[in-house]
Write an enzyme that holds these catalytic residues in place. Structure first.
Site, PDB file in Angstrom:
ATOM      1  N   LYS A 198      25.589  10.434  -1.146  1.00  0.00           N
ATOM      2  CA  LYS A 198      26.128   9.478  -0.174  1.00  0.00           C
ATOM      3  C   LYS A 198      27.473   9.961   0.408  1.00  0.00           C
ATOM      4  O   LYS A 198      28.055  10.930  -0.100  1.00  0.00           O
ATOM      5  CB  LYS A 198      26.293   8.120  -0.864  1.00  0.00           C
ATOM      6  CG  LYS A 198      24.963   7.530  -1.341  1.00  0.00           C
ATOM      7  CD  LYS A 198      25.143   6.115  -1.850  1.00  0.00           C
ATOM      8  CE  LYS A 198      23.844   5.521  -2.331  1.00  0.00           C
ATOM      9  NZ  LYS A 198      23.974   4.106  -2.729  1.00  0.00           N
ATOM     10  N   GLU A 249      10.302   6.994   1.021  1.00  0.00           N
ATOM     11  CA  GLU A 249      11.601   7.555   1.428  1.00  0.00           C
ATOM     12  C   GLU A 249      11.464   9.005   1.903  1.00  0.00           C
ATOM     13  O   GLU A 249      12.110   9.406   2.877  1.00  0.00           O
ATOM     14  CB  GLU A 249      12.598   7.425   0.271  1.00  0.00           C
ATOM     15  CG  GLU A 249      12.951   5.961   0.028  1.00  0.00           C
ATOM     16  CD  GLU A 249      13.708   5.686  -1.266  1.00  0.00           C
ATOM     17  OE1 GLU A 249      13.987   6.629  -2.031  1.00  0.00           O
ATOM     18  OE2 GLU A 249      14.014   4.504  -1.513  1.00  0.00           O
ATOM     19  N   HIS A 287      21.895   8.227  -4.343  1.00  0.00           N
ATOM     20  CA  HIS A 287      20.716   7.350  -4.354  1.00  0.00           C
ATOM     21  C   HIS A 287      19.528   8.186  -4.831  1.00  0.00           C
ATOM     22  O   HIS A 287      19.383   9.340  -4.427  1.00  0.00           O
ATOM     23  CB  HIS A 287      20.412   6.807  -2.951  1.00  0.00           C
ATOM     24  CG  HIS A 287      19.048   6.220  -2.849  1.00  0.00           C
ATOM     25  ND1 HIS A 287      18.779   4.915  -3.189  1.00  0.00           N
ATOM     26  CD2 HIS A 287      17.852   6.777  -2.492  1.00  0.00           C
ATOM     27  CE1 HIS A 287      17.487   4.681  -3.032  1.00  0.00           C
ATOM     28  NE2 HIS A 287      16.899   5.795  -2.610  1.00  0.00           N
ATOM     29  N   ASN A 306      28.742   4.603  -4.604  1.00  0.00           N
ATOM     30  CA  ASN A 306      28.170   5.062  -5.877  1.00  0.00           C
ATOM     31  C   ASN A 306      27.503   6.429  -5.780  1.00  0.00           C
ATOM     32  O   ASN A 306      26.624   6.767  -6.556  1.00  0.00           O
ATOM     33  CB  ASN A 306      27.252   4.001  -6.495  1.00  0.00           C
ATOM     34  CG  ASN A 306      26.039   3.725  -5.650  1.00  0.00           C
ATOM     35  OD1 ASN A 306      25.899   4.258  -4.555  1.00  0.00           O
ATOM     36  ND2 ASN A 306      25.130   2.918  -6.155  1.00  0.00           N
ATOM     37  N   TYR A 332      16.868   0.780   3.483  1.00  0.00           N
ATOM     38  CA  TYR A 332      17.316  -0.297   2.592  1.00  0.00           C
ATOM     39  C   TYR A 332      16.681  -1.650   2.950  1.00  0.00           C
ATOM     40  O   TYR A 332      17.263  -2.699   2.646  1.00  0.00           O
ATOM     41  CB  TYR A 332      18.844  -0.387   2.618  1.00  0.00           C
ATOM     42  CG  TYR A 332      19.521   0.707   1.806  1.00  0.00           C
ATOM     43  CD1 TYR A 332      19.189   0.920   0.468  1.00  0.00           C
ATOM     44  CD2 TYR A 332      20.519   1.515   2.360  1.00  0.00           C
ATOM     45  CE1 TYR A 332      19.804   1.914  -0.289  1.00  0.00           C
ATOM     46  CE2 TYR A 332      21.139   2.507   1.604  1.00  0.00           C
ATOM     47  CZ  TYR A 332      20.778   2.689   0.277  1.00  0.00           C
ATOM     48  OH  TYR A 332      21.394   3.663  -0.472  1.00  0.00           O
TER      49      TYR A 332
END
Ligand code: CMP
Length: 153
Positions: A11, A128, A117, A114, A51
């Site tokens: 990310k 995905e 992913h 965070n 998402y």
């Protein structure tokens, strides 16, 4: 032999903090095979598709704003049971339960920033991978060390 695939994304905070190399290295050293990799900037439409399951949750807008705030590195990894193994390497979503030794356990203190992913199942991996990559962007090759990662008598 074609093994299971999973999707992993570093990310914007992982890129900014210079963690990309360390994260990729942790997945490589487990014995998993990198078959696709690209740096890109997610637009809002892609972020919303990726998402979609979180639409309507209290953190959704923050998540979309954050994930589109800078470049990410999208990747595909292959291996036996790879989705479950990578999730274990990544660690829990909540920073207070992410196990030390996992990527989030070692590098993450926020639920939003965070760092990484990873698909949570074979089914979400297929969704995905298809969202981020064309088939021709995925490399088909054999890893010369594979006999040293998988026992085949
Ligand atoms: P990721 O693995 O990318 O999948 C969904 C993301 O939603 C997750 O990482 C977090 O960044 C975010 N997320 C999940 N739960 C929460 C929460 N309770 N508060 C804030 N962000 C969350």
């Amino acid at each position: 032999m074609e093994r299971e695939r999973t999707f992993v994304m570093i990310k914007p905070d992982g890129i900014q903090r210079g963690l990309a190399g360390k994260i990729i290295s942790r997945i490589e050293r487990k014995g998993l095979k990198l078959v696709a990799l690209k740096m890109m900037r997610m637009d809002k439409a892609l972020a919303e598709k990726h998402y979609a399951v979180h639409h309507g949750k209290p953190f959704y807008d923050r998540l979309i704003n954050f994930i589109t705030s800078g470049p990410v590195i999208a990747s595909i990894w292959e291996g036996d049971n790879v989705a479950a193994i990578v999730r274990k390497l990544v660690g829990a979503t909540s920073p207070d339960t992410a196990e030390p030794g996992s990527i989030r356990g070692d590098f993450v203190i926020s639920t939003t920033l965070n760092t990484i992913h990873a698909s949570d199942s074979k089914e979400s991996a297929a969704f995905e991978i298809n969202l981020f990559f064309k088939e021709e962007e995925i490399q088909d090759y054999s890893l010369c060390l594979e006999p040293w990662f998988y026992y085949s008598a």
